[in-house]
Design a protein around this motif. Structure first.
Motif, PDB file in Angstrom:
ATOM      1  N   THR A  40      -5.310   9.502   1.208  1.00  0.00           N
ATOM      2  CA  THR A  40      -5.689   8.145   0.801  1.00  0.00           C
ATOM      3  C   THR A  40      -4.627   7.132   1.234  1.00  0.00           C
ATOM      4  O   THR A  40      -3.457   7.460   1.376  1.00  0.00           O
ATOM      5  CB  THR A  40      -5.837   8.053  -0.731  1.00  0.00           C
ATOM      6  OG1 THR A  40      -4.610   8.498  -1.326  1.00  0.00           O
ATOM      7  CG2 THR A  40      -6.983   8.926  -1.214  1.00  0.00           C
ATOM      8  N   LEU A  41      -5.098   5.906   1.452  1.00  0.00           N
ATOM      9  CA  LEU A  41      -4.186   4.773   1.658  1.00  0.00           C
ATOM     10  C   LEU A  41      -4.613   3.745   0.614  1.00  0.00           C
ATOM     11  O   LEU A  41      -5.678   3.137   0.732  1.00  0.00           O
ATOM     12  CB  LEU A  41      -4.328   4.214   3.078  1.00  0.00           C
ATOM     13  CG  LEU A  41      -3.472   2.990   3.400  1.00  0.00           C
ATOM     14  CD1 LEU A  41      -1.984   3.298   3.308  1.00  0.00           C
ATOM     15  CD2 LEU A  41      -3.805   2.448   4.803  1.00  0.00           C
ATOM     16  N   SER A  42      -3.797   3.597  -0.424  1.00  0.00           N
ATOM     17  CA  SER A  42      -4.194   2.784  -1.581  1.00  0.00           C
ATOM     18  C   SER A  42      -3.449   1.471  -1.609  1.00  0.00           C
ATOM     19  O   SER A  42      -2.216   1.453  -1.532  1.00  0.00           O
ATOM     20  CB  SER A  42      -3.865   3.529  -2.890  1.00  0.00           C
ATOM     21  OG  SER A  42      -4.344   4.857  -2.851  1.00  0.00           O
ATOM     22  N   ILE A  94      -5.373  -4.914   6.572  1.00  0.00           N
ATOM     23  CA  ILE A  94      -5.686  -3.651   5.912  1.00  0.00           C
ATOM     24  C   ILE A  94      -6.822  -3.888   4.918  1.00  0.00           C
ATOM     25  O   ILE A  94      -6.613  -4.256   3.773  1.00  0.00           O
ATOM     26  CB  ILE A  94      -4.418  -3.028   5.265  1.00  0.00           C
ATOM     27  CG1 ILE A  94      -4.661  -1.589   4.857  1.00  0.00           C
ATOM     28  CG2 ILE A  94      -3.858  -3.874   4.150  1.00  0.00           C
ATOM     29  CD1 ILE A  94      -4.470  -0.627   6.006  1.00  0.00           C
ATOM     30  N   ALA A 115       0.839  -1.203   0.000  1.00  0.00           N
ATOM     31  CA  ALA A 115       0.000   0.000   0.000  1.00  0.00           C
ATOM     32  C   ALA A 115       0.872   1.249   0.000  1.00  0.00           C
ATOM     33  O   ALA A 115       2.059   1.202   0.338  1.00  0.00           O
ATOM     34  CB  ALA A 115      -0.918   0.012   1.228  1.00  0.00           C
ATOM     35  N   GLU A 141     -10.099  -0.217   7.271  1.00  0.00           N
ATOM     36  CA  GLU A 141      -8.920   0.540   7.719  1.00  0.00           C
ATOM     37  C   GLU A 141      -8.594   1.691   6.765  1.00  0.00           C
ATOM     38  O   GLU A 141      -8.290   2.794   7.198  1.00  0.00           O
ATOM     39  CB  GLU A 141      -7.687  -0.369   7.842  1.00  0.00           C
ATOM     40  CG  GLU A 141      -7.654  -1.229   9.093  1.00  0.00           C
ATOM     41  CD  GLU A 141      -8.567  -2.440   9.012  1.00  0.00           C
ATOM     42  OE1 GLU A 141      -8.970  -2.823   7.890  1.00  0.00           O
ATOM     43  OE2 GLU A 141      -8.894  -3.007  10.081  1.00  0.00           O
ATOM     44  N   THR A 142      -8.646   1.418   5.471  1.00  0.00           N
ATOM     45  CA  THR A 142      -8.306   2.500   4.529  1.00  0.00           C
ATOM     46  C   THR A 142      -9.334   3.622   4.633  1.00  0.00           C
ATOM     47  O   THR A 142      -8.999   4.797   4.494  1.00  0.00           O
ATOM     48  CB  THR A 142      -8.195   1.982   3.075  1.00  0.00           C
ATOM     49  OG1 THR A 142      -9.428   1.358   2.710  1.00  0.00           O
ATOM     50  CG2 THR A 142      -7.064   0.977   2.920  1.00  0.00           C
ATOM     51  N   THR A 163       0.591   5.700   0.769  1.00  0.00           N
ATOM     52  CA  THR A 163      -0.227   6.850   1.181  1.00  0.00           C
ATOM     53  C   THR A 163      -0.211   7.900   0.071  1.00  0.00           C
ATOM     54  O   THR A 163       0.742   7.965  -0.723  1.00  0.00           O
ATOM     55  CB  THR A 163       0.293   7.495   2.476  1.00  0.00           C
ATOM     56  OG1 THR A 163       1.619   7.985   2.254  1.00  0.00           O
ATOM     57  CG2 THR A 163       0.307   6.514   3.639  1.00  0.00           C
TER      58      THR A 163
END
Lengths: 321, 321
Positions: free
Chosen positions: A288-290, A273, A179, A277-278, A181
């Motif tokens: 964003t957390l991709s 995750i 992932a 969580e994202t 950020t």
């Protein structure tokens, strides 16, 4: 190349820094400074990560120590306002401590000045450092000033982290999700390379709530930094091109190769995750957390849509691209 | 001036670094970074000494953190063998930790390279750092390399010291004796500025056996550094010209003003440093410990044979002398 100054590539037969690349210097440092197979007293993790991890006797915290230099012409243009130079000089270090899961604490600052700078310029530069320090609870505890041919700022930053939360580059395991950020690419063109806010609170939340197996900050481009994580962990990172979050006005190529994004690259054991969580992360930090791929067994390397990705990124001494 | 590069003095009306001097930058840093009257958590002593002193919770040792940069053209000539550059880069930092009475432990190294250096040159430079590290029990635990217009090395060094042994610049009291290790002057001309061995063992012996009230290392010349000690302690230092140990082939003027001696300047409460102690010191280390004056009440300043000594020494940004 994400630099204002292109380094001269050497045409001589002698193997120069410019021709050989940064990785060979790091490899040589590792051999010279490792002190053999036996780790030195108090050193939990030395060369090879965003910051050193130290374990003084009798405490509940590990210590972190990072150092970074920014140089006029390489990391900022000559006309850059001094306050933005100062804030960047500390921000890149805070990003390193954050990438270990840690809390930044104390900084020492070394300023190389040409002597021609107006005093007010130096004052605003230091005010930029002080502002960034204040925003992250960092105290500047010392430093020095020397004369030299170009403006340059080196900061060493000391931080701390709980042993249960420290996060290395080397922890990625097959089956983990990869992932990142924020959004990548166009950092130099947009000025974000000066104004980015290091992901310190975000990293603390991640190590507290989602326990990444591996984490680092993106300074030399996703392609090259992911390659470093893959090598440190001994795994293959398989990325999905469509999932990579490209900054507005930028391109996938820039997101992969430009550098200076200062976002976090992390791996998480599957299940740690999820969309939950994202979602919490995005609402909490407006960042964003991709999920951009997964970790597989195999020779260390980075793959994108199944094809091998050449670890091309910003190498301070690599051949010009 | 003890520099290979003379800084340009500015003719413009604007107050520049070159015109205003290093002390004004330090004063501004003190205001910007002190965080007001309330000391920051864990900071025992910040800006204003050879190294920062930090007190993490729950340990019997104080932590020390120092940073120093050496730049081609300022601190070493372009033709200097890389091994000697490397050893000096770490030695100046070890000298700072020693001057606090401490034991150096962990270093992080930031190399600024032009990219034109042969790889073997960088290897020998790092080998010089490794050799100096080995001689003092220091472990290099990390660092970075960046591109820039001139070769420059910044090292941050972490050390430790017992609370009962930490030694500041600010402890000199009326009635104390002033002493200095070794011989001063001619450091650049003789090459000693590259090859000096930091007085780490000597400093540890002094804090263990003679408890100096005040100590610092001499990097910018006895006159200027003694002035700094006098100001930090709020006392007058009265020196005896005939007692100042001048290096062979050098002069009193050079001993007072040149800099880069990296000897220790200390004050001792009367009785703690007699001929017995200086004799033991000389035999143990093959280095002289010379009493060169005494501390008196009065406006902070340095006097030599009763006359006020202008605090002229090596100022990286002072007007050319």
């Amino acid at each position: 190349m994400p630099a204002f100054l292109s380094l001269h590539s050497s045409r001589r037969k002698t193997s120069t820094v410019s021709g050989a690349g940064e990785e060979r210097i790091i490899a040589r440092a590792r051999r010279l400074f490792s002190g053999g197979a036996r780790p030195a007293p108090g050193v939990v993790r030395g060369i090879d990560d965003d910051a050193a991890v130290l374990a003084p006797a009798g405490r509940g915290w590990l210590e972190l120590l990072a150092i970074d230099t920014i140089v006029e012409g390489t990391h900022f243009a000559p006309a850059t306002p001094p306050g933005r130079i100062g804030r960047k000089a500390l921000a890149v270090n805070i990003s390193d401590i954050a990438a270990m899961g840690g809390i930044p604490m104390h900084a020492v600052v070394s300023l190389t000045l040409t002597g021609r700078e107006p005093l007010a310029f130096v004052g605003r530069l230091m005010a930029g450092i002080a502002e960034m320090a204040g925003a992250h609870g960092v105290t500047v505890v010392g430093g020095d000033t020397v004369g030299g041919p170009a403006l340059s700022i080196t900061i060493a930053l000391r931080g701390r982290v709980e042993p249960s939360r420290v996060c290395y580059r080397s922890g990625a395991r097959p089956g983990d999700l990869v992932a990142v950020t924020g959004r990548l690419g166009g950092s130099f063109a947009s000025g974000r390379h000066l104004d980015f806010m290091p992901r310190a609170a975000e990293a603390r939340w991640l190590v507290s709530h989602a326990q990444p197996s591996s984490m680092m900050d993106l300074s030399d481009g996703l392609a090259l930094d992911a390659q470093r994580m893959a090598c440190a962990s001994g795994v293959a990172l398989h990325l999905d091109a469509a999932a990579i979050p490209v900054a507005r006005g930028s391109s996938l190529d820039a997101a992969l190769h430009e550098g200076e994004d200062f976002e976090l690259l992390c791996c998480f054991p599957a299940g740690r995750i999820s969309g939950r969580e994202t979602g919490i992360f995005a609402r909490k930090f407006s960042v964003t957390l991709s999920v951009i791929g997964e970790v597989r067994k195999g020779a260390p390397g980075v793959f994108i849509d199944g094809g091998k990705l050449t670890p091309r990124g910003f190498d301070h001494f690599g051949p010009e691209l």
